[in-house]
Write a protein that holds these residues in place. Sequence first.
Motif, PDB file in Angstrom:
ATOM      1  N   MET A 162       0.832  -1.202   0.000  1.00  0.00           N
ATOM      2  CA  MET A 162       0.000   0.000   0.000  1.00  0.00           C
ATOM      3  C   MET A 162       0.871   1.259   0.000  1.00  0.00           C
ATOM      4  N   LYS A 163       0.249   2.407  -0.186  1.00  0.00           N
ATOM      5  CA  LYS A 163       0.930   3.702  -0.070  1.00  0.00           C
ATOM      6  C   LYS A 163       0.936   4.103   1.403  1.00  0.00           C
ATOM      7  N   HIS A 164       1.704   5.145   1.737  1.00  0.00           N
ATOM      8  CA  HIS A 164       1.835   5.568   3.130  1.00  0.00           C
ATOM      9  C   HIS A 164       0.638   6.389   3.606  1.00  0.00           C
ATOM     10  N   GLY A 165       0.222   6.124   4.823  1.00  0.00           N
ATOM     11  CA  GLY A 165      -0.676   6.998   5.550  1.00  0.00           C
ATOM     12  C   GLY A 165      -2.141   6.635   5.589  1.00  0.00           C
ATOM     13  N   ALA A 166      -2.714   6.790   6.774  1.00  0.00           N
ATOM     14  CA  ALA A 166      -4.135   6.520   6.987  1.00  0.00           C
ATOM     15  C   ALA A 166      -5.020   7.495   6.218  1.00  0.00           C
ATOM     16  N   MET A 167      -4.501   8.682   5.883  1.00  0.00           N
ATOM     17  CA  MET A 167      -5.299   9.666   5.136  1.00  0.00           C
ATOM     18  C   MET A 167      -5.054   9.572   3.632  1.00  0.00           C
ATOM     19  N   ASN A 168      -4.240   8.631   3.201  1.00  0.00           N
ATOM     20  CA  ASN A 168      -3.967   8.410   1.782  1.00  0.00           C
ATOM     21  C   ASN A 168      -4.998   7.392   1.281  1.00  0.00           C
ATOM     22  N   PRO A 169      -5.755   7.713   0.231  1.00  0.00           N
ATOM     23  CA  PRO A 169      -6.763   6.771  -0.251  1.00  0.00           C
ATOM     24  C   PRO A 169      -6.186   5.426  -0.691  1.00  0.00           C
ATOM     25  N   GLN A 170      -4.876   5.368  -0.953  1.00  0.00           N
ATOM     26  CA  GLN A 170      -4.224   4.120  -1.348  1.00  0.00           C
ATOM     27  C   GLN A 170      -3.405   3.520  -0.210  1.00  0.00           C
ATOM     28  N   GLY A 171      -3.651   3.976   1.013  1.00  0.00           N
ATOM     29  CA  GLY A 171      -2.871   3.510   2.159  1.00  0.00           C
ATOM     30  C   GLY A 171      -3.761   2.828   3.164  1.00  0.00           C
ATOM     31  N   PRO A 172      -3.198   2.506   4.278  1.00  0.00           N
ATOM     32  CA  PRO A 172      -1.846   2.730   4.777  1.00  0.00           C
ATOM     33  C   PRO A 172      -0.971   1.485   4.673  1.00  0.00           C
ATOM     34  N   HIS A 173       0.351   1.689   4.915  1.00  0.00           N
ATOM     35  CA  HIS A 173       1.259   0.564   5.116  1.00  0.00           C
ATOM     36  C   HIS A 173       0.829  -0.119   6.418  1.00  0.00           C
ATOM     37  N   GLN A 174       1.173  -1.381   6.583  1.00  0.00           N
ATOM     38  CA  GLN A 174       0.904  -2.015   7.872  1.00  0.00           C
ATOM     39  C   GLN A 174       1.845  -1.483   8.943  1.00  0.00           C
ATOM     40  N   GLY A 175       2.932  -0.846   8.546  1.00  0.00           N
ATOM     41  CA  GLY A 175       3.864  -0.269   9.505  1.00  0.00           C
ATOM     42  C   GLY A 175       3.522   1.140   9.938  1.00  0.00           C
ATOM     43  N   ASP A 176       2.451   1.718   9.402  1.00  0.00           N
ATOM     44  CA  ASP A 176       2.054   3.086   9.757  1.00  0.00           C
ATOM     45  C   ASP A 176       1.279   3.088  11.067  1.00  0.00           C
ATOM     46  N   LEU A 177       1.781   3.820  12.029  1.00  0.00           N
ATOM     47  CA  LEU A 177       1.124   3.953  13.327  1.00  0.00           C
ATOM     48  C   LEU A 177       0.704   5.399  13.517  1.00  0.00           C
ATOM     49  N   PRO A 178      -0.157   5.656  14.497  1.00  0.00           N
ATOM     50  CA  PRO A 178      -0.490   7.054  14.804  1.00  0.00           C
ATOM     51  C   PRO A 178       0.751   7.804  15.290  1.00  0.00           C
ATOM     52  N   ASN A 179       0.694   9.114  15.241  1.00  0.00           N
ATOM     53  CA  ASN A 179       1.792   9.921  15.775  1.00  0.00           C
ATOM     54  C   ASN A 179       1.946   9.702  17.269  1.00  0.00           C
ATOM     55  N   LEU A 180       3.187   9.767  17.714  1.00  0.00           N
ATOM     56  CA  LEU A 180       3.524   9.658  19.130  1.00  0.00           C
ATOM     57  C   LEU A 180       3.686  11.069  19.676  1.00  0.00           C
ATOM     58  N   VAL A 181       2.858  11.427  20.633  1.00  0.00           N
ATOM     59  CA  VAL A 181       2.943  12.759  21.241  1.00  0.00           C
ATOM     60  C   VAL A 181       3.717  12.642  22.545  1.00  0.00           C
ATOM     61  N   ILE A 182       4.818  13.389  22.620  1.00  0.00           N
ATOM     62  CA  ILE A 182       5.675  13.385  23.806  1.00  0.00           C
ATOM     63  C   ILE A 182       5.409  14.670  24.593  1.00  0.00           C
ATOM     64  N   ALA A 183       5.070  14.502  25.852  1.00  0.00           N
ATOM     65  CA  ALA A 183       4.789  15.641  26.739  1.00  0.00           C
ATOM     66  C   ALA A 183       6.092  16.330  27.149  1.00  0.00           C
ATOM     67  N   ASN A 184       5.960  17.439  27.837  1.00  0.00           N
ATOM     68  CA  ASN A 184       7.135  18.199  28.289  1.00  0.00           C
ATOM     69  C   ASN A 184       8.049  17.399  29.212  1.00  0.00           C
ATOM     70  N   ASP A 185       7.505  16.362  29.874  1.00  0.00           N
ATOM     71  CA  ASP A 185       8.342  15.529  30.753  1.00  0.00           C
ATOM     72  C   ASP A 185       9.065  14.416  29.992  1.00  0.00           C
ATOM     73  N   GLY A 186       8.942  14.398  28.646  1.00  0.00           N
ATOM     74  CA  GLY A 186       9.650  13.419  27.833  1.00  0.00           C
ATOM     75  C   GLY A 186       8.937  12.087  27.683  1.00  0.00           C
ATOM     76  N   ARG A 187       7.702  12.004  28.175  1.00  0.00           N
ATOM     77  CA  ARG A 187       6.962  10.734  28.130  1.00  0.00           C
ATOM     78  C   ARG A 187       5.829  10.775  27.113  1.00  0.00           C
ATOM     79  N   GLY A 188       5.553   9.616  26.524  1.00  0.00           N
ATOM     80  CA  GLY A 188       4.436   9.480  25.608  1.00  0.00           C
ATOM     81  C   GLY A 188       4.116   8.016  25.385  1.00  0.00           C
ATOM     82  N   THR A 189       2.863   7.751  25.062  1.00  0.00           N
ATOM     83  CA  THR A 189       2.402   6.387  24.843  1.00  0.00           C
ATOM     84  C   THR A 189       1.413   6.368  23.688  1.00  0.00           C
ATOM     85  N   ILE A 190       1.518   5.369  22.847  1.00  0.00           N
ATOM     86  CA  ILE A 190       0.478   5.104  21.854  1.00  0.00           C
ATOM     87  C   ILE A 190       0.232   3.605  21.809  1.00  0.00           C
ATOM     88  N   ALA A 191      -0.949   3.255  21.328  1.00  0.00           N
ATOM     89  CA  ALA A 191      -1.310   1.861  21.096  1.00  0.00           C
ATOM     90  C   ALA A 191      -2.220   1.833  19.880  1.00  0.00           C
TER      91      ALA A 191
END
Length: 180
Positions: A103-132
């Motif tokens: 596939m093409k890259h990205g969840a917003m790409n009509p020809q995507g996403p790759h299986q390796g595409d994950l949501p963005n990781l948001v890191i807070a000011n304390d240097g921590r972040g979590t996604i699933a």
Amino acid sequence: MLRMVMTAGAGLAALVLAGCNDEGKMATGTPVAGGASATAMLATATGAPVGRATATDVAGGVRFTIDATGMPPGTHGAHVHMVGRCDAPDFASAGGHWNPTGMKHGAMNPQGPHQGDLPNLVIANDGRGTIAATIPGATLTALMDADGAAMVIHAQPDDLKTDPSGNSGGRIACGVFQPS
């Protein structure tokens, strides 16, 4: 009144039996007892540890989680890459995004996403972040092929549409998946 109770009882029995017909079909993302998993310890190019990524077989796909610490605040692209190597300084050895379905890259790409595409990781000011995120149709067997796979965190946000990498910038952290 007895007829109402018997009708209600018959309706309830029908619902229970209908549920049995789907017994072998769990919703995508439901944990699988004894499902396989792999872990990647994330590190910067200097070797500083910055978190952990896990990949776990779930019903209908693979669930990826990232628990990051000590990373620069902001929004960062997070992707599964197709080679299990993380050679400094730029982690280019991890190859491109894991894309077994072509596939093409990205969840917003009509020809995507790759299986390796994950949501963005948001890191807070304390240097921590979590996604699933659960990637439907993915398998841990395909991920853990002969050359393995890596989790890569990028310097910039992923725009979720531009092929091949979402304009997410340089690679700032990487970890090789190991069976756990």
